[in-house]
Design a protein around this motif. Structure first.
Motif, mmCIF file in Angstrom:
data_model
loop_
_atom_site.group_PDB
_atom_site.id
_atom_site.type_symbol
_atom_site.label_atom_id
_atom_site.label_comp_id
_atom_site.label_asym_id
_atom_site.label_seq_id
_atom_site.Cartn_x
_atom_site.Cartn_y
_atom_site.Cartn_z
ATOM 1 N N SER A 19 -0.055 44.299 -17.354
ATOM 2 C CA SER A 19 0.720 45.496 -17.724
ATOM 3 C C SER A 19 0.176 46.795 -17.165
ATOM 4 C CB SER A 19 0.781 45.619 -19.243
ATOM 5 O OG SER A 19 1.142 44.392 -19.811
ATOM 6 N N GLY A 20 -1.110 46.840 -16.836
ATOM 7 C CA GLY A 20 -1.689 48.091 -16.355
ATOM 8 C C GLY A 20 -1.499 49.188 -17.391
ATOM 9 N N GLY A 22 1.176 50.827 -17.783
ATOM 10 C CA GLY A 22 2.516 50.737 -18.353
ATOM 11 C C GLY A 22 3.636 51.379 -17.546
ATOM 12 N N LEU A 24 5.615 50.009 -15.196
ATOM 13 C CA LEU A 24 6.742 49.072 -15.202
ATOM 14 C C LEU A 24 7.342 48.980 -16.606
ATOM 15 C CD1 LEU A 24 8.067 46.914 -13.193
ATOM 16 C CD2 LEU A 24 6.666 45.249 -14.380
ATOM 17 N N ASP A 40 -3.493 43.093 -20.584
ATOM 18 C CA ASP A 40 -4.294 43.532 -19.431
ATOM 19 C C ASP A 40 -5.751 43.520 -19.855
ATOM 20 O OD1 ASP A 40 -3.434 45.352 -16.674
ATOM 21 O OD2 ASP A 40 -5.541 45.213 -17.243
ATOM 22 N N PHE A 41 -6.649 43.097 -18.957
ATOM 23 C CA PHE A 41 -8.068 43.020 -19.337
ATOM 24 C C PHE A 41 -8.882 44.237 -18.890
ATOM 25 C CE2 PHE A 41 -9.888 40.174 -15.608
ATOM 26 C CZ PHE A 41 -9.474 41.123 -14.680
ATOM 27 N N ASP A 42 -8.224 45.233 -18.325
ATOM 28 C CA ASP A 42 -8.941 46.427 -17.861
ATOM 29 C C ASP A 42 -8.940 47.484 -18.964
ATOM 30 O OD1 ASP A 42 -9.961 48.162 -15.483
ATOM 31 O OD2 ASP A 42 -8.372 49.333 -16.415
ATOM 32 N N ALA A 45 -6.837 50.723 -18.329
ATOM 33 C CA ALA A 45 -5.395 50.464 -18.432
ATOM 34 C C ALA A 45 -5.007 50.287 -19.905
ATOM 35 C CB ALA A 45 -5.030 49.216 -17.618
ATOM 36 N N ARG A 59 -7.193 40.336 -23.627
ATOM 37 C CA ARG A 59 -7.928 39.203 -23.048
ATOM 38 C C ARG A 59 -7.610 38.991 -21.569
ATOM 39 N NH1 ARG A 59 -6.037 34.678 -27.124
ATOM 40 N NH2 ARG A 59 -4.253 36.061 -27.273
ATOM 41 N N ASP A 60 -8.516 38.301 -20.907
ATOM 42 C CA ASP A 60 -8.234 37.790 -19.564
ATOM 43 C C ASP A 60 -7.070 36.800 -19.709
ATOM 44 O OD1 ASP A 60 -8.254 36.228 -17.225
ATOM 45 O OD2 ASP A 60 -10.401 36.532 -16.925
ATOM 46 N N GLY A 78 3.333 42.220 -12.489
ATOM 47 C CA GLY A 78 2.864 42.749 -11.205
ATOM 48 C C GLY A 78 1.475 42.179 -11.019
ATOM 49 N N PRO A 80 -2.082 40.953 -9.750
ATOM 50 C CA PRO A 80 -2.962 41.785 -8.939
ATOM 51 C C PRO A 80 -2.680 41.679 -7.452
ATOM 52 C CG PRO A 80 -4.206 40.735 -10.629
ATOM 53 C CD PRO A 80 -2.830 40.154 -10.720
ATOM 54 N N CYS A 81 -2.675 42.831 -6.823
ATOM 55 C CA CYS A 81 -2.250 42.851 -5.425
ATOM 56 C C CYS A 81 -3.414 42.904 -4.457
ATOM 57 C CB CYS A 81 -1.313 44.024 -5.198
ATOM 58 S SG CYS A 81 -1.951 45.591 -5.745
ATOM 59 N N ASN A 327 -2.198 52.033 -9.385
ATOM 60 C CA ASN A 327 -1.838 50.622 -9.585
ATOM 61 C C ASN A 327 -0.429 50.445 -10.139
ATOM 62 O OD1 ASN A 327 -3.895 48.934 -8.766
ATOM 63 N ND2 ASN A 327 -5.054 49.120 -10.686
ATOM 64 N N ALA A 328 0.136 51.512 -10.703
ATOM 65 C CA ALA A 328 1.382 51.366 -11.470
ATOM 66 C C ALA A 328 2.617 51.184 -10.584
ATOM 67 C CB ALA A 328 1.576 52.591 -12.359
ATOM 68 N N VAL A 329 3.619 50.551 -11.156
ATOM 69 C CA VAL A 329 4.946 50.571 -10.551
ATOM 70 C C VAL A 329 5.550 51.928 -10.908
ATOM 71 C CG1 VAL A 329 7.257 49.524 -10.578
ATOM 72 C CG2 VAL A 329 5.228 48.082 -10.836
HETATM 73 C C1 LIG Z 1 -1.137 46.193 -10.129
HETATM 74 S S1 LIG Z 1 -1.766 46.392 -11.716
HETATM 75 C C2 LIG Z 1 -0.308 46.343 -12.692
HETATM 76 C C3 LIG Z 1 0.298 47.700 -12.953
HETATM 77 C C4 LIG Z 1 1.488 47.672 -13.884
HETATM 78 N N1 LIG Z 1 2.538 46.798 -13.424
HETATM 79 C C5 LIG Z 1 2.059 49.077 -14.071
HETATM 80 O O1 LIG Z 1 3.213 49.310 -13.731
HETATM 81 O O2 LIG Z 1 1.342 49.962 -14.575
HETATM 82 C C6 LIG Z 1 -2.465 44.820 -12.044
HETATM 83 C C7 LIG Z 1 -3.196 44.730 -13.394
HETATM 84 O O3 LIG Z 1 -3.602 43.366 -13.609
HETATM 85 C C8 LIG Z 1 -4.754 43.399 -14.420
HETATM 86 N N2 LIG Z 1 -5.419 42.091 -14.321
HETATM 87 C C9 LIG Z 1 -5.990 41.560 -13.214
HETATM 88 N N3 LIG Z 1 -6.485 40.342 -13.486
HETATM 89 C C10 LIG Z 1 -6.238 40.111 -14.814
HETATM 90 C C11 LIG Z 1 -6.517 39.021 -15.669
HETATM 91 N N4 LIG Z 1 -7.158 37.950 -15.239
HETATM 92 N N5 LIG Z 1 -6.115 39.114 -16.966
HETATM 93 C C12 LIG Z 1 -5.476 40.228 -17.416
HETATM 94 N N6 LIG Z 1 -5.180 41.297 -16.629
HETATM 95 C C13 LIG Z 1 -5.556 41.226 -15.340
HETATM 96 C C14 LIG Z 1 -5.558 44.548 -13.833
HETATM 97 O O4 LIG Z 1 -6.490 45.031 -14.787
HETATM 98 C C15 LIG Z 1 -4.467 45.557 -13.465
HETATM 99 O O5 LIG Z 1 -4.314 46.534 -14.456
#
Ligand SMILES: C[S@@+](CC[C@H](N)C(=O)[O-])C[C@H]1O[C@@H](n2cnc3c(N)ncnc32)[C@H](O)[C@@H]1O
Length: 349
Positions: A19-20, A22, A24, A40-42, A45, A59-60, A78, A80-81, A327-329
């Motif tokens: 979700s990052g 947020g 999206l 999201d695990f960050d 975010a 959680r992861d 979304g 991870p890119c 990172n966000a959409v």
């Molecule tokens: C590209 S960003 C998404 C942004 C989001 N779609 C938005 O619009 O704000 C990808 C997210 O995936 C999360 N992420 C990466 N690996 C993860 C995992 N194993 N478990 C949970 N979240 C994870 C990252 O912390 C990051 O915030």
């Protein structure tokens, strides 16, 4: 054609993966969806998501069992890119993070939402799977039959500036509709680019929060002073270039004439905001002030509304805000896709 919501009184329920902060999610909320579970695990975010959107599972995703996730009508991800990014290592699916799309498939297979939306960088389109096939073909094959029913999936590379976002940002979107609904998603028409140039978004009144910026390094500042509005590192006299840039300037052909330190003018649409906020690889320089865009300016370039709040109480958090924003959409891009999904799939015709 029958649509899903004929019997539906409440808002369609959205499961939000990766979700990052947020971006999206906010676009989908504006279009009438209700986020019932986000993950999201960050920690950066999570903090911004909870401040503006709501509760988030921290959680992861690898450790989250499907039974812990409520049912939903739509799932967004979304994933991870970095492993797919052209700016990154291009390790593609060999990088363990590239396998995270499998987490999306695992959860889709269990929940079988009516619709799913994946968002990713352009590089995904040229990424190979371990067996040499295109990753996109692998994804489409898997999704066509998943859970025995499968999905009708369409995908397209979109530029955010075609959807009311003041930024040229290319991202690929996949939209799948469960096959028993006999629908194929039509991407929304492009919208005329009105008032998207920087001059329309940089005039911000003093009472709007988050007008702080991450100071450029002294070395970067030395170079930025030589870049005129609308220019780039190519305008910096050789003797003022940092050593690593001199090396590149000496052999532009070898380095394919990169365009670092782009300083978009007020009459241009800004370039892509990236999570690193480094002048090397994105449009982060203010057109006339020798600084990065503030957090609020960067957020506006990603079409976040001014009442979406970020945390900028210390240097560490300021840097983290550029990361979650980059990172966000973009909210308006998400909204336009969400609106089309709402109209085509969930609303009564
Ligand atoms: C590209 S960003 C998404 C942004 C989001 N779609 C938005 O619009 O704000 C990808 C997210 O995936 C999360 N992420 C990466 N690996 C993860 C995992 N194993 N478990 C949970 N979240 C994870 C990252 O912390 C990051 O915030």
């Amino acid at each position: 054609m029958m649509t899903i919501a004929s019997t539906q009184q409440n808002k369609p329920k959205l499961i939000s993966l990766f979700s990052g902060c947020g971006g999206l999610d906010l676009g989908f909320i504006k279009a009438g969806f209700e986020v019932v579970w986000a993950n999201d695990f960050d920690s950066d975010a999570q903090a911004i998501h909870e401040l503006n959107i709501g509760k988030i599972d921290k959680r992861d995703i690898l450790t989250v069992h499907e039974d812990d996730i409520p049912d939903g009508d739509i799932l967004t991800a979304g994933f991870p890119c970095q492993p797919f990014s052209n700016a990154g290592s291009r390790k593609g699916v060999y990088d363990s993070r590239g396998m995270l799309y499998k987490e999306c498939l695992r959860i889709i297979k269990c929940k079988m939402p009516k619709v799913f939306v994946f968002e990713n960088v352009k590089g995904l389109l040229s990424t190979k799977y371990i067996d040499g096939r295109n990753l996109v073909d692998v994804l489409l094959d898997d999704l066509a039959t998943i859970g025995d029913i499968g999905y009708n999936v369409v995908y397209r590379l979109l530029n955010a500036s075609d959807y009311e976002v003041p930024q040229n940002r290319q991202r690929v979107f996949f939209v799948g509709i469960r096959k028993d609904y006999h629908l194929e998603f039509q991407f929304p028409e492009k919208i005329k680019k009105n008032n998207l140039t920087l001059e329309h978004i940089l005039n911000i009144s003093a009472d709007v929060p988050n007008q702080t910026d991450w100071a450029l390094s002294p070395q970067a500042l030395d170079m930025v002073e030589y870049i005129p509005e609308g220019g780039s590192w190519k305008d910096i006299p050789y003797e003022h270039l940092a050593p690593r840039f001199k090396k590149i300037r000496d052999d532009m052909k070898k380095y394919r004439s990169p365009n670092f330190y782009r300083r978009f003018s007020r009459k241009e649409i800004c370039g892509t905001m990236t999570a690193s906020a480094q002048p090397e690889n994105c449009g982060i320089l203010h057109p006339v002030h020798n600084r990065r865009f503030t957090i609020r300016e960067a957020a506006r370039i990603q079409s976040f509304p001014d009442d979406f709040i970020f945390i900028d109480d210390c240097q560490k958090n300021i840097i983290a805000m550029y990361k979650v924003i980059g990172n966000a959409v973009p909210v308006n891009l998400a909204y336009n896709i969400a609106k089309a999904i709402m109209e085509q799939v969930f609303e009564d015709k």
